[in-house]
Design an enzyme around this catalytic site. Structure first.
Site, mmCIF file in Angstrom:
data_model
loop_
_atom_site.group_PDB
_atom_site.id
_atom_site.type_symbol
_atom_site.label_atom_id
_atom_site.label_comp_id
_atom_site.label_asym_id
_atom_site.label_seq_id
_atom_site.Cartn_x
_atom_site.Cartn_y
_atom_site.Cartn_z
ATOM 1 N N LYS A 40 10.847 -4.751 -34.981
ATOM 2 C CA LYS A 40 11.507 -5.474 -36.073
ATOM 3 C C LYS A 40 10.604 -6.535 -36.672
ATOM 4 C CE LYS A 40 16.390 -4.751 -35.500
ATOM 5 N NZ LYS A 40 17.710 -5.330 -35.372
ATOM 6 N N LYS A 62 20.784 1.410 -39.488
ATOM 7 C CA LYS A 62 21.350 0.725 -40.655
ATOM 8 C C LYS A 62 20.263 0.098 -41.516
ATOM 9 C CE LYS A 62 25.235 -0.833 -38.008
ATOM 10 N NZ LYS A 62 25.219 -1.864 -36.986
ATOM 11 N N LYS A 114 14.809 6.770 -35.301
ATOM 12 C CA LYS A 114 16.245 6.797 -35.009
ATOM 13 C C LYS A 114 17.050 6.502 -36.280
ATOM 14 C CE LYS A 114 17.071 2.084 -33.699
ATOM 15 N NZ LYS A 114 17.495 1.036 -32.884
HETATM 16 P P1 TYM Z 1 23.578 -1.982 -32.922
HETATM 17 O O1 TYM Z 1 24.487 -2.729 -33.816
HETATM 18 O O2 TYM Z 1 22.190 -1.689 -33.410
HETATM 19 O O3 TYM Z 1 24.210 -0.605 -32.502
HETATM 20 C C1 TYM Z 1 25.499 -0.510 -31.912
HETATM 21 C C2 TYM Z 1 25.480 0.590 -30.858
HETATM 22 O O4 TYM Z 1 25.080 1.836 -31.443
HETATM 23 C C3 TYM Z 1 23.989 2.394 -30.711
HETATM 24 N N1 TYM Z 1 23.098 3.083 -31.649
HETATM 25 C C4 TYM Z 1 22.733 4.366 -31.544
HETATM 26 N N2 TYM Z 1 23.047 5.317 -30.639
HETATM 27 C C5 TYM Z 1 22.510 6.540 -30.829
HETATM 28 N N3 TYM Z 1 21.688 6.853 -31.875
HETATM 29 C C6 TYM Z 1 21.342 5.931 -32.799
HETATM 30 N N4 TYM Z 1 20.560 6.237 -33.822
HETATM 31 C C7 TYM Z 1 21.882 4.616 -32.650
HETATM 32 N N5 TYM Z 1 21.762 3.468 -33.378
HETATM 33 C C8 TYM Z 1 22.497 2.539 -32.739
HETATM 34 C C9 TYM Z 1 23.301 1.193 -30.070
HETATM 35 O O5 TYM Z 1 22.553 1.568 -28.937
HETATM 36 C C10 TYM Z 1 24.473 0.297 -29.727
HETATM 37 O O6 TYM Z 1 25.034 0.676 -28.490
HETATM 38 N N6 TYM Z 1 21.967 -5.378 -29.626
HETATM 39 C C11 TYM Z 1 23.062 -4.488 -29.952
HETATM 40 C C12 TYM Z 1 24.407 -5.186 -30.095
HETATM 41 C C13 TYM Z 1 24.805 -6.021 -28.938
HETATM 42 C C14 TYM Z 1 25.265 -5.561 -27.673
HETATM 43 C C15 TYM Z 1 25.571 -6.748 -26.931
HETATM 44 C C16 TYM Z 1 25.434 -4.302 -27.119
HETATM 45 C C17 TYM Z 1 24.850 -7.380 -28.900
HETATM 46 N N7 TYM Z 1 25.307 -7.813 -27.716
HETATM 47 C C18 TYM Z 1 26.031 -6.653 -25.630
HETATM 48 C C19 TYM Z 1 25.910 -4.226 -25.800
HETATM 49 C C20 TYM Z 1 26.200 -5.391 -25.067
HETATM 50 C C21 TYM Z 1 22.767 -3.813 -31.270
HETATM 51 O O7 TYM Z 1 22.026 -4.314 -32.090
HETATM 52 O O8 TYM Z 1 23.490 -2.697 -31.487
#
Ligand code: TYM
Length: 333
Positions: A111, A197, A194
């Protein structure tokens, strides 16, 4: 019965990768467990986001989670900033985690890109807040996509170091719950990246609010190769785009990649994409329609999130107050 915690950034609209990699699993895990699901709006601030857009997208993504099957009466659904315990514990973790640990985070490297001097310090300490999200609840199971596994290892390192430094067994170990086949859904434009967003091309992802036409168009234009579908998944190893579409099909249909290939081996991507479109439209358009219906009443969404936040705070407050006591802070009241 385990306590489950997971979160999603409310920037943009949740997409098919979020759904298949995480949200679907959140919904399934509600059964027989205590689910705590969070719109991590503080995490969203680590890169610039237009304030009104953040507010609006937090509501739409909340509606989306409910439309996907998160039941706000059974599970706890809330926005992170409403429970102050997260930020308080994150500060303590900023002082427990080591600079070198954060410096090794691949997501930060990706990032931040080349211009590390210019990114926010929030982006650097992002994983400490994520550890606080989970550990403020003493949650032990965390359903996520594969891209979060390094962050979860770090959360375990922080928990262990805290316990060691203060001579307590206070924070439990966390188990990542990563679903095999759909833990990493790739971009429709490039099978080596991957689905995300933050990709500038909207054609690279299927948003959960896309209508049937948009879904059909994105799948039709998805990159593939000229070869027909093979007989075994191993034969897709050097064909990332083909492998991704087969993986999406399998996850949407709830079958294995082997089964998809048994049904479609020898078929070209033209007809396969048509079947995939039918499946995606059938699965996703009801979610989009329900999201629209729920999002039409923002006051009700705010009420739902605030009720969730009150339940979340009732769990997190005493845990974080105890962490503050353990490190030597005087009680706030
Ligand atoms: P975020 O918002 O990027 O994504 C939310 C969830 O979706 C999963 N994900 C994917 N899974 C499969 N293929 C993809 N292309 C893909 N893109 C996203 C992510 O692995 C995630 O599970 N840091 C985290 C948010 C967070 C969090 C937490 C998660 C903050 N605190 C505590 C678990 C526990 C994030 O940015 O997810």
């Amino acid at each position: 019965m385990a306590r489950i915690f997971s979160g999603i950034q409310p920037t943009g609209i949740a997409h098919l990768g979020n759904y298949l990699g995480a949200i679907q699993n959140w919904v399934a895990l509600q059964e027989g467990n205590e689910g705590i699901y969070c719109l991590v709006d503080l995490h969203a601030l680590t890169v610039w986001v237009e304030p009104e857009a953040l507010r609006q997208q937090t509501r739409v993504n909340a509606a989306l989670l409910v439309a996907c099957g998160i039941d706000p009466a059974r599970s706890i659904l809330f926005h992170q900033s409403a429970v102050h315990a997260h930020a308080r514990l994150a500060w303590i973790f900023n002082c427990v985690a080591r600079f070198g640990w954060l410096n090794r985070m691949t997501q930060f490297k990706d990032k931040a890109g080349k211009d590390r001097e210019a990114v926010s310090t929030g982006l650097f300490v992002y994983p400490n807040l994520m550890a606080a999200d989970i550990l403020a609840y003493h949650a032990t199971e965390v359903p996520v996509g594969e891209d979060q596994s390094q962050h979860l290892e770090l959360a375990n390192d922080i928990a262990q170091k805290f316990n060691h430094d203060y001579g307590v067994e206070f924070f439990p170990a966390i188990t990542p719950r990563i679903i095999g086949g759909s833990a990493r859904i790739m971009s429709l434009r490039d099978g080596t990246r991957k689905m995300s967003k933050s990709d500038t091309s909207d054609q690279s992802r299927i948003n959960l609010t896309d209508d049937a036409d948009a879904i059909a168009q994105k799948i039709r234009r998805a990159r593939t190769d000229p070869e027909p579908l093979p007989e075994r998944p191993a034969q897709l190893d050097s064909r990332p785009e083909a492998r991704n579409l087969v993986g999406i099909y399998a996850a949407l249909a709830g079958i294995t990649a082997e089964e998809v290939l048994r049904q479609h081996a020898g078929s070209g991507f033209g007809p396969f994409k048509e079947r995939l479109t039918e499946l995606a439209v059938q699965k996703l358009t009801p979610i989009g329609a329900e999201t629209k219906r729920l999002a039409a009443d923002p006051a009700e969404i705010d009420r739902m999130l605030q009720a969730g936040a009150a339940r979340a705070a009732a769990i997190a407050e005493p845990i974080v107050a105890e962490a503050e006591r353990l490190v030597g802070l005087l009680p706030a009241r």
